[in-house]
Design an enzyme around this catalytic site. Structure first.
Site, PDB file in Angstrom:
ATOM      1  N   LYS A  21      -8.995  27.690  19.233  1.00  0.00           N
ATOM      2  CA  LYS A  21      -7.935  27.202  18.353  1.00  0.00           C
ATOM      3  C   LYS A  21      -7.954  28.015  17.077  1.00  0.00           C
ATOM      4  O   LYS A  21      -9.021  28.249  16.505  1.00  0.00           O
ATOM      5  CB  LYS A  21      -8.193  25.717  18.048  1.00  0.00           C
ATOM      6  CG  LYS A  21      -7.071  25.036  17.350  1.00  0.00           C
ATOM      7  CD  LYS A  21      -7.309  23.537  17.288  1.00  0.00           C
ATOM      8  CE  LYS A  21      -6.073  22.862  16.680  1.00  0.00           C
ATOM      9  NZ  LYS A  21      -6.032  21.450  16.964  1.00  0.00           N
ATOM     10  N   GLY A  23      -5.462  29.192  13.313  1.00  0.00           N
ATOM     11  CA  GLY A  23      -4.599  28.622  12.291  1.00  0.00           C
ATOM     12  C   GLY A  23      -3.160  28.487  12.769  1.00  0.00           C
ATOM     13  O   GLY A  23      -2.472  27.527  12.436  1.00  0.00           O
ATOM     14  N   LYS A  39      -1.181  31.907  24.604  1.00  0.00           N
ATOM     15  CA  LYS A  39      -1.288  31.428  23.224  1.00  0.00           C
ATOM     16  C   LYS A  39      -0.021  30.642  22.918  1.00  0.00           C
ATOM     17  O   LYS A  39       1.095  31.144  23.074  1.00  0.00           O
ATOM     18  CB  LYS A  39      -1.436  32.593  22.242  1.00  0.00           C
ATOM     19  CG  LYS A  39      -1.540  32.128  20.777  1.00  0.00           C
ATOM     20  CD  LYS A  39      -2.050  33.231  19.872  1.00  0.00           C
ATOM     21  CE  LYS A  39      -2.064  32.794  18.408  1.00  0.00           C
ATOM     22  NZ  LYS A  39      -2.676  33.820  17.545  1.00  0.00           N
ATOM     23  N   ASP A 141      -4.509  42.528   8.704  1.00  0.00           N
ATOM     24  CA  ASP A 141      -5.565  41.575   8.360  1.00  0.00           C
ATOM     25  C   ASP A 141      -6.872  41.955   9.058  1.00  0.00           C
ATOM     26  O   ASP A 141      -7.368  41.227   9.914  1.00  0.00           O
ATOM     27  CB  ASP A 141      -5.092  40.170   8.776  1.00  0.00           C
ATOM     28  CG  ASP A 141      -6.110  39.082   8.474  1.00  0.00           C
ATOM     29  OD1 ASP A 141      -7.015  39.304   7.658  1.00  0.00           O
ATOM     30  OD2 ASP A 141      -5.963  37.985   9.076  1.00  0.00           O
TER      31      ASP A 141
HETATM   32  N1  LIG Z   1      -7.015  37.031  24.477  1.00  0.00           N
HETATM   33  C1  LIG Z   1      -7.859  36.002  24.307  1.00  0.00           C
HETATM   34  N2  LIG Z   1      -8.712  35.623  25.294  1.00  0.00           N
HETATM   35  C2  LIG Z   1      -9.550  34.585  25.126  1.00  0.00           C
HETATM   36  N3  LIG Z   1      -9.654  33.871  23.984  1.00  0.00           N
HETATM   37  C3  LIG Z   1      -8.851  34.217  22.948  1.00  0.00           C
HETATM   38  C4  LIG Z   1      -7.924  35.301  23.046  1.00  0.00           C
HETATM   39  N4  LIG Z   1      -7.256  35.392  21.864  1.00  0.00           N
HETATM   40  C5  LIG Z   1      -7.738  34.437  21.082  1.00  0.00           C
HETATM   41  N5  LIG Z   1      -8.698  33.716  21.709  1.00  0.00           N
HETATM   42  C6  LIG Z   1      -9.452  32.567  21.163  1.00  0.00           C
HETATM   43  O1  LIG Z   1      -8.554  31.725  20.441  1.00  0.00           O
HETATM   44  C7  LIG Z   1      -8.901  31.669  19.069  1.00  0.00           C
HETATM   45  C8  LIG Z   1      -7.634  31.649  18.205  1.00  0.00           C
HETATM   46  O2  LIG Z   1      -6.877  32.831  18.422  1.00  0.00           O
HETATM   47  P1  LIG Z   1      -6.161  33.624  17.240  1.00  0.00           P
HETATM   48  O3  LIG Z   1      -5.203  34.564  17.868  1.00  0.00           O
HETATM   49  O4  LIG Z   1      -7.167  34.198  16.326  1.00  0.00           O
HETATM   50  O5  LIG Z   1      -5.380  32.424  16.520  1.00  0.00           O
HETATM   51  P2  LIG Z   1      -4.605  32.286  15.141  1.00  0.00           P
HETATM   52  O6  LIG Z   1      -3.798  33.531  14.914  1.00  0.00           O
HETATM   53  O7  LIG Z   1      -3.747  31.096  15.356  1.00  0.00           O
HETATM   54  O8  LIG Z   1      -5.618  32.047  14.065  1.00  0.00           O
HETATM   55  C9  LIG Z   1      -9.790  32.881  18.826  1.00  0.00           C
HETATM   56  O9  LIG Z   1     -10.695  32.696  17.785  1.00  0.00           O
HETATM   57  C10 LIG Z   1     -10.495  33.021  20.166  1.00  0.00           C
HETATM   58  O10 LIG Z   1     -11.575  32.123  20.249  1.00  0.00           O
HETATM   59 MG   LIG Z   2      -2.977  34.987  13.782  1.00  0.00          MG
END
Ligand SMILES: Nc1ncnc2c1ncn2[C@@H]1O[C@H](COP(=O)(O)OP(=O)(O)O)[C@@H](O)[C@H]1O
Ligand SMILES: [Mg+2]
Length: 354
Positions: A21, A23, A39, A141
């Site tokens: 999860k 933000g 996502k 970022d």
């Molecule tokens: N391609 C992926 N495969 C598996 N897990 C993922 C992947 N992308 C993100 N995650 C997991 O989901 C979390 C949230 O994704 P992220 O893209 O960083 O979210 P946000 O942009 O909403 O903060 C990550 O910290 C990771 O644990």
């Molecule tokens: Mg993001």
């Protein structure tokens, strides 16, 4: 009832369990597609974000996918409806890069990894940035959480939907950032709203990640203050170019921390690259590029030699004596000798299988 969404071309996609999860959204398994995840946004993306995601999905290619969890297909609640999320490659068995450059974590999680592993991770981080920059996009970022590393040293960038994406001249901005990864010329802004980032900005974050990897997780602007007003906050020291390992660091009011890995562990040419990345020239626009880092790091990888005291002590051959032994004499132990053996092959030093 499991949730079912639909791709832009009408394929039904069943959403599985939540894996992570963030933000902006959560990432879910896709039971029918072991190689992918979905996502989904916490809030309905606006029209601009939807256009960005559609552009990203329509321009995905193999080079990007080798280094980035890039959107492959958009997801919708109903066919023709607004974008609510996207499918991308699943990234498993990789850790955020800070767990690799933190000496404590590395010794715990990857006790057999010597400096050659860190060099290779640094090289692959630069290669990932290079793939992105060559497509006209910017990470924006840069931080310790969106670069994921595996035991194979391969690097995958996540959170790609936050990147600054150039959609044939329409630039979708990245309006967030982490302060200790923000370059001097952007320090002190009240927000990143409306700011177009450049590859040169990214190349600050890249140099910082490479520095963290090669120099035991240290921040290049964190050192011993030599006068008042120095060392108050990392942000103010970055803004004033107080690079603690610079040859002229005395005049910058700061010196390197005690028992830190000396900059002389890298050849002079690479020391100069770090200097440009972290001081005034770089801020004016001439930081080393990701491509230049790939070339320079590959050159160092090809010039490692072992130390007689421990197979874990690998260091570049411009040095006459082992820097890891010298640090151990000061009780700074970066690599623990577990009795493993590294052997030299045409592709560098590899761990001999027991
Ligand atoms: N391609 C992926 N495969 C598996 N897990 C993922 C992947 N992308 C993100 N995650 C997991 O989901 C979390 C949230 O994704 P992220 O893209 O960083 O979210 P946000 O942009 O909403 O903060 C990550 O910290 C990771 O644990
Ligand atoms: Mg993001």
């Amino acid at each position: 009832m499991p949730k079912t969404l639909v791709t832009a071309n009408g394929t039904l996609i069943q959403i599985g369990r939540e894996l992570g999860k963030g933000g902006e959204g959560s990432v879910f398994e896709v039971p029918a597609r072991a190689e992918q995840v979905a996502k989904l946004y916490h809030r309905q993306p606006d029209a601009k974000k939807q256009a960005k995601l559609s552009f990203m999905a329509s321009t995905v290619d193999q080079q990007l996918l080798s280094y980035v969890a890039w959107p492959q297909e958009t997801l919708h609640s109903a066919r023709g409806g607004p974008v609510v999320g996207f499918l991308m490659p699943k990234v498993m068995g990789r850790d955020p890069v800070h767990m690799v450059y933190s000496p404590a974590h590395r010794r715990q999680e990857r006790p057999k990894a010597a400096w050659n592993f860190l060099l290779f991770v640094a090289r692959n981080t630069a290669a990932a940035f290079s793939a992105l920059h060559s497509h006209g996009h910017v990470l924006g970022d840069v931080n310790q959480g969106n670069v994921l590393v595996g035991s194979d040293s391969k690097v995958v960038l996540i959170d790609s939907d936050s990147f600054q994406v150039n959609a044939q001249g329409i630039v979708h901005l990245c309006e967030v950032g982490v302060s200790h990864f923000t370059p001097p010329e952007l320090q002190g802004l009240s927000s990143f709203d409306g700011l177009t980032r450049t590859a040169n900005h990214d190349n600050f974050g890249l140099a910082l990640l490479i520095f963290h990897l090669l120099f035991g997780g240290r921040h290049p602007y964190s050192g011993v203050p030599l006068r008042s007003g120095v060392g108050d906050t990392l942000e103010s020291d970055i803004k004033a170019h107080r690079y603690a390992y610079a040859r002229d660091s005395q005049s910058r009011g700061i010196g390197p921390p005690p028992r830190s890995i000396p900059l002389s562990i890298v050849p002079v040419a690479m020391e100069t690259m770090f200097h440009h990345a972290f001081t005034e020239n770089g801020a004016a626009g001439s930081r080393p590029t990701s491509e230049q880092w790939v070339t320079a790091l590959d050159a160092v990888r090809g010039r490692l030699k072992p130390c007689g005291a421990s197979s874990m002590h690998l260091y570049p051959d411009h040095l006459a004596t082992c820097p890891w032994c010298a640090l151990e004499q000061q009780d700074a132990i970066y690599f623990i000798d577990l009795g493993v053996t590294y052997t030299k092959t045409t592709s560098g030093f590899v761990l001999a299988q027991a």
